[in-house]
Write a protein that holds these residues in place. Sequence first.
Motif, mmCIF file in Angstrom:
data_model
loop_
_atom_site.group_PDB
_atom_site.id
_atom_site.type_symbol
_atom_site.label_atom_id
_atom_site.label_comp_id
_atom_site.label_asym_id
_atom_site.label_seq_id
_atom_site.Cartn_x
_atom_site.Cartn_y
_atom_site.Cartn_z
ATOM 1 N N ALA A 1 0.687 -1.186 -0.013
ATOM 2 C CA ALA A 1 0.089 0.027 -0.108
ATOM 3 C C ALA A 1 0.853 1.236 0.132
ATOM 4 N N PRO A 2 0.634 2.151 -0.710
ATOM 5 C CA PRO A 2 1.164 3.592 -0.703
ATOM 6 C C PRO A 2 1.275 4.026 0.670
ATOM 7 N N GLY A 3 2.429 4.752 1.120
ATOM 8 C CA GLY A 3 2.596 5.464 2.516
ATOM 9 C C GLY A 3 1.479 6.767 2.644
ATOM 10 N N PHE A 4 1.927 7.309 3.490
ATOM 11 C CA PHE A 4 0.883 8.490 3.767
ATOM 12 C C PHE A 4 1.327 9.650 2.669
ATOM 13 N N ASP A 5 2.630 9.920 2.432
ATOM 14 C CA ASP A 5 3.166 11.004 1.745
ATOM 15 C C ASP A 5 2.696 10.590 0.272
ATOM 16 N N GLU B 1 -13.653 7.109 -8.252
ATOM 17 C CA GLU B 1 -12.730 6.011 -7.384
ATOM 18 C C GLU B 1 -11.217 6.277 -7.440
ATOM 19 N N ILE B 2 -10.446 6.180 -6.358
ATOM 20 C CA ILE B 2 -9.142 5.885 -6.263
ATOM 21 C C ILE B 2 -8.623 4.586 -5.949
ATOM 22 N N SER B 3 -8.281 3.946 -6.847
ATOM 23 C CA SER B 3 -7.860 2.567 -6.481
ATOM 24 C C SER B 3 -6.526 2.255 -6.531
ATOM 25 N N VAL B 4 -6.045 1.524 -5.327
ATOM 26 C CA VAL B 4 -4.691 0.902 -5.333
ATOM 27 C C VAL B 4 -4.695 -0.642 -5.030
ATOM 28 N N LEU B 5 -3.620 -1.037 -5.388
ATOM 29 C CA LEU B 5 -3.638 -2.726 -5.309
ATOM 30 C C LEU B 5 -4.471 -3.481 -6.006
ATOM 31 N N GLY B 6 -4.960 -2.813 -7.331
ATOM 32 C CA GLY B 6 -5.881 -3.306 -8.110
ATOM 33 C C GLY B 6 -7.383 -3.512 -7.565
ATOM 34 N N GLN B 7 -7.679 -3.113 -6.492
ATOM 35 C CA GLN B 7 -9.002 -2.975 -5.875
ATOM 36 C C GLN B 7 -10.105 -2.323 -6.368
ATOM 37 N N ARG B 8 -11.199 -2.504 -6.097
ATOM 38 C CA ARG B 8 -12.586 -1.992 -6.806
ATOM 39 C C ARG B 8 -13.446 -1.756 -5.660
ATOM 40 N N ALA B 9 -14.227 -0.780 -5.749
ATOM 41 C CA ALA B 9 -15.138 -0.343 -4.581
ATOM 42 C C ALA B 9 -16.667 -1.173 -4.928
ATOM 43 N N PHE C 1 -22.334 1.433 -11.061
ATOM 44 C CA PHE C 1 -21.956 2.876 -11.972
ATOM 45 C C PHE C 1 -21.267 2.512 -13.279
ATOM 46 N N ARG C 2 -21.147 3.564 -14.083
ATOM 47 C CA ARG C 2 -20.863 3.350 -15.500
ATOM 48 C C ARG C 2 -19.514 3.885 -15.557
ATOM 49 N N GLU C 3 -18.339 3.303 -15.953
ATOM 50 C CA GLU C 3 -16.994 4.056 -15.958
ATOM 51 C C GLU C 3 -17.246 5.231 -17.422
ATOM 52 N N GLU C 4 -16.784 6.340 -17.243
ATOM 53 C CA GLU C 4 -16.501 7.358 -18.064
ATOM 54 C C GLU C 4 -15.242 7.646 -18.215
ATOM 55 N N ALA C 5 -14.094 7.599 -17.465
ATOM 56 C CA ALA C 5 -12.805 8.111 -17.827
ATOM 57 C C ALA C 5 -11.877 7.314 -16.869
ATOM 58 N N ARG C 6 -10.772 7.122 -17.257
ATOM 59 C CA ARG C 6 -9.716 6.413 -16.426
ATOM 60 C C ARG C 6 -8.214 6.845 -16.457
ATOM 61 N N GLN C 7 -7.538 7.008 -15.655
ATOM 62 C CA GLN C 7 -6.055 7.553 -15.585
ATOM 63 C C GLN C 7 -5.212 6.731 -14.701
ATOM 64 N N GLU C 8 -4.147 6.587 -15.127
ATOM 65 C CA GLU C 8 -3.217 5.690 -14.222
ATOM 66 C C GLU C 8 -2.184 6.460 -13.808
ATOM 67 N N HIS C 9 -1.801 6.788 -12.423
ATOM 68 C CA HIS C 9 -0.854 7.575 -12.063
ATOM 69 C C HIS C 9 0.063 6.762 -10.826
ATOM 70 N N GLY C 10 1.174 6.072 -11.531
ATOM 71 C CA GLY C 10 1.875 5.297 -10.622
ATOM 72 C C GLY C 10 1.213 4.245 -9.929
ATOM 73 N N ARG C 11 1.040 3.999 -8.816
ATOM 74 C CA ARG C 11 0.338 2.753 -8.005
ATOM 75 C C ARG C 11 -1.323 3.323 -8.097
ATOM 76 N N PHE C 12 -1.609 4.403 -8.731
ATOM 77 C CA PHE C 12 -2.969 4.813 -8.412
ATOM 78 C C PHE C 12 -3.571 4.684 -9.960
ATOM 79 N N THR C 13 -4.852 4.510 -9.607
ATOM 80 C CA THR C 13 -5.894 4.244 -10.700
ATOM 81 C C THR C 13 -6.907 5.225 -10.467
ATOM 82 N N LEU C 14 -7.230 6.213 -11.360
ATOM 83 C CA LEU C 14 -8.584 7.145 -10.999
ATOM 84 C C LEU C 14 -9.574 6.734 -12.205
ATOM 85 N N ARG C 15 -10.728 6.646 -11.597
ATOM 86 C CA ARG C 15 -11.894 6.320 -12.475
ATOM 87 C C ARG C 15 -13.046 7.047 -12.352
#
Length: 330
Positions: free
Chosen positions: A54-58, A115-123, A129-143
């Motif tokens: 898991a990402p650290g606090f910072d 949704e902010i996803s880490v470790l490949g998890q989903r809420a 809900f229907r996905e409209e956009a997705r971005q990858e930022h290092g260990r984070f996935t934004l949907r």
Amino acid sequence: MTSPQTHETTLPAGRSTRKSGDLARRALGLLALVGLPALGLGELAAHVHASRRAPGFDAWREVKAPLEAMRQPGDLVVVAPAWADPAARRALGDALMPLRDAARPDESRYAAAVEISVLGQRAEELAGFREEARQEHGRFTLRRLANPSPARVVYDFVDHVAPASADARVTDPPAACRWNPRARVAAGGLGGHPTFPAERFECPGGPFFNVGVTVIADEEFRPRRCIWSHPPRDGEIVTRFRDVPLGSVIRGHAGMYWIIERERQGAPVTLSVRVNGETVGEATHHDGDGWAAFEFPLAAHAGAAKAEVEFAVRSADYTHRHYCFEADTR
């Protein structure tokens, strides 16, 4: 008797040196043959470990700017997995993750969520809900996800627990609950009662008998923002809202702080909902129900521009009944 003769064979110096060099080269070759793959496996293991950590606090601060760019006004921000939510809120702040959203009753009222996803998890709560956009930022996935059928909330009762819109009373013996905008904040600590806020209606009987907005932990230890309404020894504790615009139903959730409820030793608690003096529904909560939903059709009251709505809470045994509810009309 003669001793047996000992024979020693001595190699020439040049031949001994060449043999030692051959052995060293063979050892280095064998080390390379075994060591390089081992080094590669070690690097792979380190990569897998890092990707599953898991990402650290910072690290959460790295996603703040991309989140601000993707999120639109009113969007809910959800973290997956849920246990990483405190770390995200610490880094992202109240502007992106306000308490009202973090301790929401459910997701039905939101038109969209990020949704902010880490470790490949989903809420799981956003599964419809229907996905409209997705971005990858290092260990984070934004949907960014759209709700196919968001509810239109006409009036949220939790937002109106104040003298301008509401009052509170107990019925046996009859007495009004006094509004105190500067009450002493009281928190029960680990295993104790939820926090009693500075702004609350204070009722006769002691500090537990008040009506105010607080946050409880449900059966999954998720925060739930709600109206504290501990039943009194006798009669009911009643919160009345004036001039309420109505939808077609009154919908809500009720529960108790899970550390208390999980003992499953308390008496049931009943919530009665009245519109203009008429009971439109009752919901009885039993220990173990957790954060339980209720919904009452408003029939002839539906669509009224102004109505008086009361929430009355009672129990046959008030001991340790840390009851809290939320409701809206939609």
